[in-house]
Design an enzyme around this catalytic site. Structure first.
Site, PDB file in Angstrom:
ATOM      1  N   CYS A 100      -5.702  13.119  11.730  1.00  0.00           N
ATOM      2  CA  CYS A 100      -6.260  11.800  11.435  1.00  0.00           C
ATOM      3  C   CYS A 100      -6.315  10.999  12.718  1.00  0.00           C
ATOM      4  CB  CYS A 100      -5.438  11.086  10.375  1.00  0.00           C
ATOM      5  SG  CYS A 100      -3.933  10.400  11.033  1.00  0.00           S
ATOM      6  N   ARG A 159      -1.388  15.510  11.882  1.00  0.00           N
ATOM      7  CA  ARG A 159      -0.501  15.077  10.795  1.00  0.00           C
ATOM      8  C   ARG A 159      -0.065  16.317  10.026  1.00  0.00           C
ATOM      9  NH1 ARG A 159      -1.357   9.296   9.656  1.00  0.00           N
ATOM     10  NH2 ARG A 159       0.123   9.465   7.969  1.00  0.00           N
ATOM     11  N   ASP A 219       4.009   0.972  11.834  1.00  0.00           N
ATOM     12  CA  ASP A 219       2.794   0.289  11.356  1.00  0.00           C
ATOM     13  C   ASP A 219       2.735  -1.178  11.782  1.00  0.00           C
ATOM     14  OD1 ASP A 219       2.044   2.632  10.180  1.00  0.00           O
ATOM     15  OD2 ASP A 219       2.556   2.031   8.137  1.00  0.00           O
ATOM     16  N   LYS A 229       0.835  -1.211   0.000  1.00  0.00           N
ATOM     17  CA  LYS A 229       0.000   0.000   0.000  1.00  0.00           C
ATOM     18  C   LYS A 229       0.865   1.255   0.000  1.00  0.00           C
ATOM     19  CE  LYS A 229      -1.738   1.961   3.888  1.00  0.00           C
ATOM     20  NZ  LYS A 229      -1.633   3.434   3.853  1.00  0.00           N
ATOM     21  N   ARG A 234      -6.173  10.932   3.534  1.00  0.00           N
ATOM     22  CA  ARG A 234      -5.227  11.930   4.003  1.00  0.00           C
ATOM     23  C   ARG A 234      -3.927  11.878   3.218  1.00  0.00           C
ATOM     24  NH1 ARG A 234      -0.942  12.553   5.958  1.00  0.00           N
ATOM     25  NH2 ARG A 234      -0.424  14.525   6.938  1.00  0.00           N
ATOM     26  N   ARG A 254      -8.709  -0.173   3.522  1.00  0.00           N
ATOM     27  CA  ARG A 254      -7.719   0.756   2.965  1.00  0.00           C
ATOM     28  C   ARG A 254      -6.384   0.068   2.749  1.00  0.00           C
ATOM     29  NH1 ARG A 254      -6.267   4.527   6.913  1.00  0.00           N
ATOM     30  NH2 ARG A 254      -4.707   4.965   5.366  1.00  0.00           N
ATOM     31  N   ILE A 283       7.030   7.612  16.566  1.00  0.00           N
ATOM     32  CA  ILE A 283       6.730   8.326  15.313  1.00  0.00           C
ATOM     33  C   ILE A 283       5.464   9.181  15.454  1.00  0.00           C
ATOM     34  CG2 ILE A 283       6.383   8.094  12.818  1.00  0.00           C
ATOM     35  CD1 ILE A 283       9.057   6.905  13.712  1.00  0.00           C
TER      36      ILE A 283
HETATM   37  C1  UD1 Z   1       3.975   7.113   6.025  1.00  0.00           C
HETATM   38  C2  UD1 Z   1       3.124   5.891   5.848  1.00  0.00           C
HETATM   39  C3  UD1 Z   1       2.546   5.448   7.180  1.00  0.00           C
HETATM   40  C4  UD1 Z   1       3.663   5.245   8.185  1.00  0.00           C
HETATM   41  C5  UD1 Z   1       4.560   6.483   8.269  1.00  0.00           C
HETATM   42  C6  UD1 Z   1       5.780   6.290   9.154  1.00  0.00           C
HETATM   43  C7  UD1 Z   1       2.234   6.123   3.598  1.00  0.00           C
HETATM   44  C8  UD1 Z   1       1.049   6.371   2.743  1.00  0.00           C
HETATM   45  N1  UD1 Z   1       2.044   6.202   4.930  1.00  0.00           N
HETATM   46  O1  UD1 Z   1       3.135   8.150   6.501  1.00  0.00           O
HETATM   47  O2  UD1 Z   1       1.833   4.223   6.991  1.00  0.00           O
HETATM   48  O3  UD1 Z   1       3.109   5.003   9.461  1.00  0.00           O
HETATM   49  O4  UD1 Z   1       5.026   6.827   6.956  1.00  0.00           O
HETATM   50  O5  UD1 Z   1       6.535   5.223   8.715  1.00  0.00           O
HETATM   51  O6  UD1 Z   1       3.304   5.833   3.126  1.00  0.00           O
HETATM   52  N2  UD1 Z   1       5.650  15.087  10.248  1.00  0.00           N
HETATM   53  C9  UD1 Z   1       5.728  16.437  10.522  1.00  0.00           C
HETATM   54  N3  UD1 Z   1       5.683  17.322   9.466  1.00  0.00           N
HETATM   55  C10 UD1 Z   1       5.573  16.898   8.178  1.00  0.00           C
HETATM   56  C11 UD1 Z   1       5.501  15.514   7.907  1.00  0.00           C
HETATM   57  C12 UD1 Z   1       5.543  14.609   8.972  1.00  0.00           C
HETATM   58  O7  UD1 Z   1       5.821  16.843  11.674  1.00  0.00           O
HETATM   59  O8  UD1 Z   1       5.533  17.758   7.275  1.00  0.00           O
HETATM   60  C13 UD1 Z   1       5.669  14.115  11.370  1.00  0.00           C
HETATM   61  C14 UD1 Z   1       4.345  13.347  11.476  1.00  0.00           C
HETATM   62  O9  UD1 Z   1       3.390  14.070  12.208  1.00  0.00           O
HETATM   63  C15 UD1 Z   1       4.752  12.075  12.173  1.00  0.00           C
HETATM   64  C16 UD1 Z   1       6.162  11.844  11.645  1.00  0.00           C
HETATM   65  O10 UD1 Z   1       6.609  13.106  11.105  1.00  0.00           O
HETATM   66  O11 UD1 Z   1       4.802  12.285  13.564  1.00  0.00           O
HETATM   67  C17 UD1 Z   1       6.246  10.766  10.574  1.00  0.00           C
HETATM   68  O12 UD1 Z   1       5.477  11.130   9.469  1.00  0.00           O
HETATM   69  P1  UD1 Z   1       5.816  10.661   7.999  1.00  0.00           P
HETATM   70  O13 UD1 Z   1       7.082   9.874   7.964  1.00  0.00           O
HETATM   71  O14 UD1 Z   1       5.702  11.843   7.127  1.00  0.00           O
HETATM   72  O15 UD1 Z   1       4.609   9.657   7.716  1.00  0.00           O
HETATM   73  P2  UD1 Z   1       3.655   9.670   6.464  1.00  0.00           P
HETATM   74  O16 UD1 Z   1       4.427   9.878   5.226  1.00  0.00           O
HETATM   75  O17 UD1 Z   1       2.483  10.528   6.741  1.00  0.00           O
END
Ligand code: UD1
Length: 418
Positions: A116, A121, A306, A22, A92, A398, A328
């Site tokens: 979310c 997020r 995850d 996914k 999202r 999903r 995380i």
């Molecule tokens: C992706 C995965 C999700 C997984 C996560 C961490 C997809 C579709 N989803 O989510 O399943 O759990 O990686 O391995 O691939 N953050 C900020 N600012 C930002 C972006 C992120 O503060 O601009 C923080 C988030 O709130 C979170 C952490 O960074 O606490 C990790 O987020 P991120 O690695 O970006 O996860 P996703 O890409 O959303």
């Protein structure tokens, strides 16, 4: 409303393949916006999130077709740089389209993704990175309006304060057709990023991934190609947890053991016999699982956030006390309240969960609070006494392709009703 009925207590045995990932297919679908011609993605999992992405691509004006697990996308006629509010709310992760949209159209209009089930997020890292690559972004009344004054992104060095998976993917998608060279420092190292880079490289992009540094030399044009989506390492972890908690023995095929290198030792620690082969793993569970003394989630190559929920579910029936630390996301333990309805003993405080193993769980009516929390309920239900009814399946749909069929092959008593 549809729900799953699972009669627990059946020992899972047999062989099942992993499906496409996914978290790889979503950025890959965003990437199909960039090249000219027809991109063909094989091994695309059948998930509601994939359908959501295809709806977004169609809204742009792309031609999309699905044949089994092969998805074809042609963006040649795309001309509408908008993601509507309903599609944005449904998924999202549609924020991963932003970089590709700007690169393709020179502008993008979408609503702000908001929070979310896992807590806030933010997308500040994505937006700051785009701005460093020359984008102008206005945020007003919950809407994002982004455009490129020069018509193209301009290569630059972007240093991420946290190795965000989504921000790394978005910036990579922005950089491949940028003018000049882009370097992303402290980039995420998840295998899904390598899969995205492999597809883009096959389309003609120039990308070097080097242990947290991504270097991209922008090219003028990309040409579509065929790509096979990598296997889903979180799905593998989920089914291994299900096999382990039922005292079963099974083989997971069509997967990559290197991607689960930090997950497999946890099963060994719980007393499972795990064997790795080039593209499969086997697991034989003990009569009684041992506790997980300490598990902390970390960015790759650390233990994936995850995969923690299914492992936590398995630990509810282990001998002794297990400790989990989530590093995380802020709020990842909502599902533990549902596990408690089944008799699990779990205390959570902030990012820590302490699980005291119990001799048995009992079937109950429970609700999925999020995707991986839902997977945890399935794992627990498979080992519980009696029947568990799991509601709010939209979360599970999903992220798990053919969940009931896969578990049925392994000998579970599971059916969807309603
Ligand atoms: C992706 C995965 C999700 C997984 C996560 C961490 C997809 C579709 N989803 O989510 O399943 O759990 O990686 O391995 O691939 N953050 C900020 N600012 C930002 C972006 C992120 O503060 O601009 C923080 C988030 O709130 C979170 C952490 O960074 O606490 C990790 O987020 P991120 O690695 O970006 O996860 P996703 O890409 O959303």
């Amino acid at each position: 409303m549809p729900h799953l009925l699972i009669e627990g207590g059946h020992r899972l045995t047999g062989t099942v393949p992993a499906h496409g990932a996914k978290n790889a297919v979503l950025p890959l679908l965003a990437a199909t916006l960039l090249p000219c011609g027809e991109s063909v993605l094989h091994n695309a999992p059948r998930l509601s999130d994939v359908n959501g992405c295809l709806d977004i691509l169609r809204q742009f004006g792309c031609r999309c077709a699905v044949d089994g697990r092969t998805v074809t996308v042609c963006a040649d006629a795309a001309d509408h740089p908008v993601i509507s509010d309903d599609l944005m709310r449904k998924m999202r992760s549609s924020i991963v389209f932003l970089g590709a949209m700007m690169a393709r159209f020179g502008e993008a209009h979408l609503s702000y993704p908001g929070g979310c089930e896992l807590g806030p997020r933010p997308i500040d890292l994505h937006l700051a990175g785009f701005r460093q690559l020359g984008a102008e972004i206005r945020e007003e009344r919950g809407q994002l309006h982004a455009f490129l004054p020069h018509g193209r992104f301009i290569g630059n060095t972007v240093s991420l304060s946290f190795p965000s998976v989504g921000a790394t993917e978005n910036l990579l998608l922005a950089a491949v057709t940028a003018e000049g060279t882009t370097t992303i420092l402290n980039a995420a190292r998840e295998p899904e990023i390598a899969d995205l880079a492999a597809y883009l490289t096959a389309c003609g992009a120039r990308i070097v991934l080097d242990d947290g540094t991504v270097t991209v030399e922008g090219v003028r044009q990309l040409t579509a190609c065929e790509h096979t989506v990598m296997p889903d390492r979180i799905e593998v972890a989920t089914y291994l947890a299900a096999v382990a908690v039922t005292g079963g023995e099974a083989e997971l095929t069509s997967m990559c053991p290197a991607h689960v290198a930090t997950i497999l030792p946890v099963f060994s620690e719980m007393g499972c016999r795990v064997r790795e082969y080039p593209d499969r793993v086997t697991l034989v569970a003990p009569g009684k699982l041992r506790r997980i003394p300490f598990l902390r989630t970390m960015p790759y190559p650390g233990f994936p956030t995850d995969a923690a929920a299914p492992l936590l579910a398995a630990s509810t029936l282990a001998e002794g006390t297990s400790v989990f630390v989530e590093s995380i996301f802020e709020s990842r333990y909502k599902y533990t309240g549902e596990l408690a309805r089944m008799g699990a003993r779990i205390k959570t405080e902030g990012r820590v969960a302490v699980v005291e193993g119990v001799p048995a769980l009992s079937g109950a009516a429970v609700h999925c609070t999020d995707l991986r929390g839902g997977a945890a309920l399935v794992v627990a239900a498979l080992a519980a006494d009696g029947v568990t009814a799991i509601h709010q399946l939209s979360h599970l749909d999903r992220g798990y392709d053919s969940l009931e069929q896969t578990l049925t092959i392994l000998g579970a008593d599971i059916r969807r009703v309603g």
